[in-house]
Each structure stands twice: as C-alpha cells, then as structure tokens.
Design a protein around this motif. Structure first.
Motif, mmCIF file in Angstrom:
data_model
loop_
_atom_site.group_PDB
_atom_site.id
_atom_site.type_symbol
_atom_site.label_atom_id
_atom_site.label_comp_id
_atom_site.label_asym_id
_atom_site.label_seq_id
_atom_site.Cartn_x
_atom_site.Cartn_y
_atom_site.Cartn_z
ATOM 1 N N SER A 1 -4.787 2.527 -7.552
ATOM 2 C CA SER A 1 -3.403 2.961 -7.780
ATOM 3 C C SER A 1 -2.626 3.084 -6.475
ATOM 4 O O SER A 1 -1.414 3.317 -6.497
ATOM 5 C CB SER A 1 -3.382 4.300 -8.528
ATOM 6 O OG SER A 1 -3.951 5.335 -7.747
ATOM 7 N N CYS A 2 -3.303 2.933 -5.348
ATOM 8 C CA CYS A 2 -2.632 2.968 -4.047
ATOM 9 C C CYS A 2 -1.944 1.643 -3.724
ATOM 10 O O CYS A 2 -1.358 1.502 -2.650
ATOM 11 C CB CYS A 2 -3.629 3.309 -2.942
ATOM 12 S SG CYS A 2 -4.096 5.046 -2.879
ATOM 13 N N PHE A 3 -2.031 0.678 -4.616
ATOM 14 C CA PHE A 3 -1.400 -0.620 -4.371
ATOM 15 C C PHE A 3 -0.393 -0.924 -5.478
ATOM 16 O O PHE A 3 -0.621 -0.602 -6.651
ATOM 17 C CB PHE A 3 -2.453 -1.731 -4.326
ATOM 18 C CG PHE A 3 -3.407 -1.616 -3.167
ATOM 19 C CD1 PHE A 3 -3.062 -2.110 -1.917
ATOM 20 C CD2 PHE A 3 -4.636 -0.999 -3.326
ATOM 21 C CE1 PHE A 3 -3.937 -1.996 -0.845
ATOM 22 C CE2 PHE A 3 -5.521 -0.878 -2.261
ATOM 23 C CZ PHE A 3 -5.164 -1.378 -1.016
ATOM 24 N N THR A 4 0.696 -1.542 -5.103
ATOM 25 C CA THR A 4 1.726 -1.933 -6.054
ATOM 26 C C THR A 4 2.343 -3.256 -5.610
ATOM 27 O O THR A 4 2.093 -3.724 -4.485
ATOM 28 C CB THR A 4 2.809 -0.838 -6.164
ATOM 29 O OG1 THR A 4 3.712 -1.172 -7.221
ATOM 30 C CG2 THR A 4 3.590 -0.706 -4.863
ATOM 31 N N ALA B 1 4.807 -7.309 1.946
ATOM 32 C CA ALA B 1 4.355 -5.926 1.974
ATOM 33 C C ALA B 1 4.188 -5.467 3.419
ATOM 34 O O ALA B 1 3.981 -6.278 4.322
ATOM 35 C CB ALA B 1 3.027 -5.794 1.226
ATOM 36 N N THR B 2 4.263 -4.172 3.635
ATOM 37 C CA THR B 2 4.032 -3.601 4.970
ATOM 38 C C THR B 2 2.600 -3.087 5.087
ATOM 39 O O THR B 2 2.325 -2.162 5.846
ATOM 40 C CB THR B 2 5.028 -2.466 5.244
ATOM 41 O OG1 THR B 2 4.896 -1.464 4.219
ATOM 42 C CG2 THR B 2 6.461 -2.983 5.270
ATOM 43 N N THR B 3 1.701 -3.687 4.340
ATOM 44 C CA THR B 3 0.291 -3.293 4.323
ATOM 45 C C THR B 3 -0.447 -3.915 5.503
ATOM 46 O O THR B 3 -0.377 -5.130 5.709
ATOM 47 C CB THR B 3 -0.371 -3.743 3.008
ATOM 48 O OG1 THR B 3 0.374 -3.220 1.905
ATOM 49 C CG2 THR B 3 -1.813 -3.272 2.936
ATOM 50 N N ILE C 1 0.843 -1.189 0.000
ATOM 51 C CA ILE C 1 0.000 0.000 0.000
ATOM 52 C C ILE C 1 0.886 1.250 0.000
ATOM 53 O O ILE C 1 1.920 1.299 0.659
ATOM 54 C CB ILE C 1 -0.954 -0.013 1.216
ATOM 55 C CG1 ILE C 1 -2.044 1.039 1.059
ATOM 56 C CG2 ILE C 1 -0.198 0.153 2.526
ATOM 57 C CD1 ILE C 1 -3.158 0.907 2.095
ATOM 58 N N THR C 2 0.477 2.279 -0.776
ATOM 59 C CA THR C 2 1.268 3.506 -0.884
ATOM 60 C C THR C 2 0.499 4.748 -0.463
ATOM 61 O O THR C 2 1.093 5.815 -0.293
ATOM 62 C CB THR C 2 1.758 3.699 -2.328
ATOM 63 O OG1 THR C 2 0.618 3.788 -3.202
ATOM 64 C CG2 THR C 2 2.646 2.530 -2.760
ATOM 65 N N CYS C 3 -0.828 4.638 -0.316
ATOM 66 C CA CYS C 3 -1.655 5.778 0.100
ATOM 67 C C CYS C 3 -2.977 5.236 0.606
ATOM 68 O O CYS C 3 -3.222 4.028 0.561
ATOM 69 C CB CYS C 3 -1.864 6.773 -1.049
ATOM 70 S SG CYS C 3 -2.626 6.042 -2.535
#
Length: 204
Positions: A115-118, A126-128, A95-97
C-alpha cells in the motif's frame, strides 16, 4: 566468527527519469547491510583411547558447522504502463511511505507493504528512489559429522554426513516487484528445505 556492517551506494544502472538522475543514487543491488558468519569444529572426546570395537565404531568422530545470517539485498520495483508518456514502461510506481515491513509483519502474501505504492500522476515520473525494497535475507546453519577409520598405515575409510539448513528455516529468495500485478509483494520462490548428504571415501 566475523561480522560486517556495510553500505554500498551506486547509480551505475539504467536511468529512468533523465531530469532527476539523483533518484538512481541508492543502495546497490549487492548491498548487504549486516553480514554474520560463525564456523566451528570439534573432535568428540568419546572412546578416543583404548582399543577394540568401541573405539573403532564410536571413537574418532569430528563435527563442524557454519552459521550465516545476512540482510536482504535491495531490489527495484516497476510498472506495466507508460504513465510518463515516453514510449517505455521502464518506470516506477510512486512511493508514499517506507515499504519495508518489520520481520514479524512479513508474510508470504505480503512481504513488503504494497500500500506504500501508487500510480504516479499521468504524464510524470515517480519520485521513487531506485531499489526501495529489500529481498529476504539468509538465516542458515550447515552441520557436518565425519569419521576416519585407519585400515592400514596408508589406507583409510572416511564416513561423512552433511545437513544443509539443519534447523529447516524457510529461506525465501524472491517476490513479485511489478506494481499492478497479482504477485506484487507476494513471495514467488524459496530455497531448498533441509537436505541430507551421506558419503564414504576410501583413501589409499
């Protein structure tokens, strides 16, 4: 009328990254932040007195309604690839946002900001945090109209009409949560539209 504001946190789920268990401490999948209910019942005052045809047909009607507004419940996201190299795809995208869009930005083709995921860095988890997106909530009003006609002292006929989802609000129920698929963030199901039910009951 009742309103509840609540927050339920839990880590009682499967652990994805055994070296970072605190990522599982997140809103539970049954957490409903806002929960509003209103109920009302009203006896229509028309033609309640007197006698004859008008009173029997147009008098004695009762109405009732239930209005419910609820926040959506949290749900998790997943992937189809073993990026961490641990032999399982039970992993999350990075997750980025904040992926939860405001109400006026949500569409059936993108209910949350995909787009908040990559893809995480190869060889890592991931650190999600768990359950980062919320399912659609509830906005529903049910309405009933009822009349009882006394035939004799012990015998009555009851007429009832029910309208479920009276205002015909679209009630989305789920969306795609698998990162990398064509349905990721896309609404995949909805509850029934307005439904009408008519009934007659005879009591003796």
């Amino acid at each position: 009328v009742s309103y509840t504001f609540s927050k339920v946190l839990s880590d009682a789920y499967s652990i994805i990254d055994p070296f970072d268990r605190h990522l599982e401490w997140a809103p539970a999948d049954f957490d409903v932040t806002n929960n509003f209910f209103a109920t009302a019942a009203y006896a229509l005052p028309f033609f309640r007195s007197g006698s004859g045809f008008l009173k029997k047909v147009l008098g004695g009607w009762h109405t009732s309604g239930i209005y419910a507004i609820q926040s959506g419940r949290p749900t998790d996201v997943s992937m189809t690839k073993d990026i961490a190299g641990v032999g399982t795809t039970n992993q999350r995208p990075q997750i980025t946002c904040n992926p939860n869009l405001p109400g006026d930005k949500r569409t059936p083709l993108e209910y949350f900001n995909t787009s908040c995921f990559t893809t995480p860095t190869l060889g890592t988890f991931a650190t999600t945090s768990a359950r980062p997106v919320r399912l659609p909530g509830v906005n529903n009003f049910n309405f009933s109209l009822l009349k009882q006609v006394n035939i004799t002292e012990k015998r009555q006929i009851e007429f009832q009409g029910d309208l479920y989802n009276l205002f015909n609000h679209t009630q989305f129920t789920s969306f795609g949560t698998t990162f990398g698929t064509s349905t990721f963030g896309v609404v995949t199901a909805a509850a029934a539209s307005r439904e009408t039910q008519l009934g007659i009951k005879f009591r003796w």
